[in-house]
Design a protein around this motif. Structure first.
Motif, mmCIF file in Angstrom:
data_model
loop_
_atom_site.group_PDB
_atom_site.id
_atom_site.type_symbol
_atom_site.label_atom_id
_atom_site.label_comp_id
_atom_site.label_asym_id
_atom_site.label_seq_id
_atom_site.Cartn_x
_atom_site.Cartn_y
_atom_site.Cartn_z
ATOM 1 N N ASP A 3 59.460 25.212 94.011
ATOM 2 C CA ASP A 3 59.211 24.596 95.319
ATOM 3 C C ASP A 3 58.613 25.464 96.505
ATOM 4 O O ASP A 3 58.444 26.059 97.470
ATOM 5 C CB ASP A 3 60.372 24.107 95.200
ATOM 6 N N ARG A 40 53.028 16.389 95.338
ATOM 7 C CA ARG A 40 53.595 17.488 93.829
ATOM 8 C C ARG A 40 54.366 16.250 93.337
ATOM 9 O O ARG A 40 54.078 17.196 92.090
ATOM 10 C CB ARG A 40 53.632 18.197 95.102
ATOM 11 N N ALA A 53 51.219 23.602 89.413
ATOM 12 C CA ALA A 53 51.795 23.653 90.706
ATOM 13 C C ALA A 53 51.349 24.610 91.546
ATOM 14 O O ALA A 53 51.641 23.932 92.542
ATOM 15 C CB ALA A 53 53.282 24.322 90.820
ATOM 16 N N SER A 104 48.052 19.179 95.318
ATOM 17 C CA SER A 104 48.598 18.525 96.427
ATOM 18 C C SER A 104 49.628 18.305 96.866
ATOM 19 O O SER A 104 50.453 17.641 96.295
ATOM 20 C CB SER A 104 47.165 17.592 97.678
ATOM 21 N N ASP A 105 50.395 19.473 98.243
ATOM 22 C CA ASP A 105 51.581 18.925 98.549
ATOM 23 C C ASP A 105 51.957 17.424 98.700
ATOM 24 O O ASP A 105 53.053 17.166 98.193
ATOM 25 C CB ASP A 105 52.055 19.538 99.619
ATOM 26 N N GLN A 143 53.636 15.993 89.585
ATOM 27 C CA GLN A 143 54.453 17.086 88.158
ATOM 28 C C GLN A 143 54.993 15.725 87.188
ATOM 29 O O GLN A 143 54.812 16.127 86.179
ATOM 30 C CB GLN A 143 55.232 17.832 89.176
#
Length: 418
Positions: A116, A350, A342, A346-347, A354
Motif C-alpha cells: 500500500d 485495489r 498489485a 486500478s486504485d 485483491q
C-alpha cells in the motif's frame, strides 16, 4: 511493516497446523476417504469464501479492521477444532476448518497491505518480505503435534486437540497485534495521499464495497483490457492449483507408504520452507528483470518437482525433494503474479479486487484438492503429478506470448491498469 511482520509470524503458526495436523485428523475422525477429502479442502474453501468479504471489509474500513477480523475468526475456528478433535465430531470439524481458513485469507491480504505505501520500485520486495517472514510460523505450524501432545497430556486432551489449542492462542495474538498497533492504517493513508494529490473523488474516497455489482463489472472490465492483470491472475491461480493439489495429498500418500506423523510434519515443514525462504530473492528478481522472467523460472521449477513426483512416487526421500521444489516453484510464480497484480490494478478497485483474486485462488485450490483425493485413490500419486503438469501449460503459453512491455517489473507500473 513491523506490525505486519509480527502478526504474520505469529498468525501463520496457527494457520500452518491445518495442512498436516488437520489433514490427518480429518482421516481419523471421518474414517471415510470421501469425507476426509472434503475435510481436507475445508480450510482452503474457508479462505475462498472469506477472502472476498474480508477484502470488501478492508475496502470500506481499512486493513486493520479486515486483518483483525480474519485472525480472530480463525482463532474461533481453531477453538472449535479443539472440541471436534477431542470428541471426534465431524460437523464441528468441518466448521472449524472452514473458519480457520480466514487465517489463510488475511495472511494473503497482509502481503498486499505491505504494498500500500511501498515505493513503486520496491513493491515486489515489500510483498516478498511479508511472504518470507511467514516461513517461521508456517514451518512451526505443521510440527505442533509434538507440543500438542505435551499440552494435551497436561490438560487432558489428545494430540490433535492440544495442537489446535496452541494454534488458537497464536491466532488470537495475531489479531491483538494488528488491532493494537497497526496505526495509522496503510490503506487509509494511501487514500489520504490520493486525495491530497487531487485524485478524483470517485477514485480516492469512494469505498470499493459501496456498489458491489458496479465493482465487479469494473474489475472484469479491467481484466479484459489489462494484459498485465490477466497474466498475474493466471499465474496466481495456476500456482495455487498445482501446489494445493499436490501438497494436500502428500501426507495421505506418505501415510499409505508407512510414514509417521513426525515424517509427514517434517516434509510439510520443508515444503513450506521452500515456499517462503527464497521470497526476498524472488521479490528482487521481480523488481529488476520483471515478473515474466520470475513466472517462467517458477514454471520450470514446478515442472522438475512434478516430474520427480511422477517418476519416484514411492521413494520417501525423493518425495521430500519434490515437495521442497514444489514450494520454491510456487514462490516464484505466486510472488511474481501477486506483485504484478498489485502494481497494475486500478486504485479504485485495489482492496476488493485483491480480496477477490485471493478468494478465487483459494476456491480453485479447494476444488483441486477435493478432486485430487479421488484421483490419488484411483490412479496414484504419479498420475496426480502428471495431471498437475498439464495445468502448467496455459500459464507457460501465456507467459511466453506476453510482450515484455507490460511485464517488465511492477516497480515501473506496467500495464494499462497503471
Amino acid at each position: 511493516m513491523i506490525v505486519l511482520i509480527v502478526a504474520q509470524v505469529v498468525g501463520t503458526v496457527g494457520v500452518g497446523v491445518a495442512p498436516s495436523i488437520g489433514v490427518l485428523m480429518a482421516g481419523e475422525v471421518t474414517q471415510n476417504e470421501a469425507w476426509a477429502g472434503l475435510a481436507r479442502t475445508a480450510s482452503t474453501l474457508g479462505a475462498a469464501l472469506l477472502g472476498l468479504p474480508l477484502g470488501n471489509l478492508a475496502a470500506r474500513f481499512g486493513r486493520r479492521a479486515a486483518l483483525t477480523t480474519g485472525w480472530w475468526i480463525a482463532a474461533a475456528g481453531s477453538a472449535v477444532l479443539v472440541v471436534a478433535a477431542q470428541r471426534s465430531q465431524a460437523v464441528p470439524m468441518f466448521v472449524g476448518l472452514l473458519l480457520i481458513g480466514a487465517g489463510s485469507a488475511v495472511s494473503l491480504q497482509s502481503r498486499f497491505a505491505a504494498t500500500d505505501l511501498a515505493e513503486p520500485r520496491h513493491k515486489a520486495r515489500s510483498l516478498a518480505l511479508i511472504v518470507w517472514v511467514g516461513t517461521v510460523g508456517s514451518v512451526l505450524g505443521p510440527n505442533l503435534g509434538v507440543p500438542g501432545q505435551v499440552v494435551g497430556d497436561r490438560v487432558g486432551l489428545n494430540v490433535y486437540a492440544g495442537a489446535f489449542l496452541i494454534a488458537a492462542v497464536f491466532l488470537a495474538l495475531a489479531g491483538l497485534v494488528v488491532v493494537a498497533w497497526l496505526r495509522p492504517d496503510p490503506l487509509l493513508v494511501l487514500r489520504g495521499e490520493a486525495a491530497t494529490a487531487q485524485v478524483p473523488v470517485s477514485q480516492a474516497h469512494a469505498p470499493d464495497g459501496a456498489r458491489r455489482p458496479g465493482r465487479i463489472r469494473v474489475v472484469l472490465a479491467e481484466l479484459r483490457v489489462n494484459p498485465g492483470a490477466r497474466l498475474a491472475l493466471v499465474a496466481i491461480l495456476t500456482a495455487q492449483v498445482v501446489m494445493v493439489s499436490i501438497m494436500t495429498m502428500t501426507p495421505v500418500h506418505m501415510v499409505h507408504q508407512g510414514g509417521s506423523i513426525a515424517v509427514v510434519g517434517l516434509t510439510i515443514s520443508l515444503h513450506v520452507l521452500g515456499m517462503y525462504a527464497l521470497s526476498p530473492v524472488v521479490g528482487h528478481l521481480v523488481d529488476r528483470p520483471g515478473a515474466r522472467a520470475a513466472v517462467l523460472v517458477g514454471v520450470a521449477v514446478l515442472l522438475v518437482s512434478l516430474v520427480i513426483g511422477a517418476v519416484r512416487a514411492h521413494d520417501t526421500g525423493w518425495i521430500v525433494v519434490s515437495l521442497v521444489l514444489l514450494g520454491v516453484g510456487w514462490s516464484f510464480v505466486n510472488v511474481a503474479g501477486s506483485a504484478l497484480f498489485a502494481a497494475v490494478v486500478s486504485d479504485r478497485t485495489r482492496a476488493s479486487s485483491q480480496g477477490g483474486v485471493d478468494a478465487l485462488a483459494n476456491l480453485c485450490g479447494a476444488t483441486a484438492a477435493f478432486a485430487a483425493g479421488p484421483l490419488l485413490a484411483l490412479a496414484g500419486f504419479s498420475m496426480l503429478s502428471l495431471c498437475a503438469i498439464a495445468v502448467l501449460v496455459p500459464l507457460t503459453v501465456l507467459a511466453l506470448r506476453s510482450a515484455s512491455s507490460f511485464v517488465s517489473g511492477p516497480g515501473r507500473r506496467e500495464g494499462s491498469g497503471s
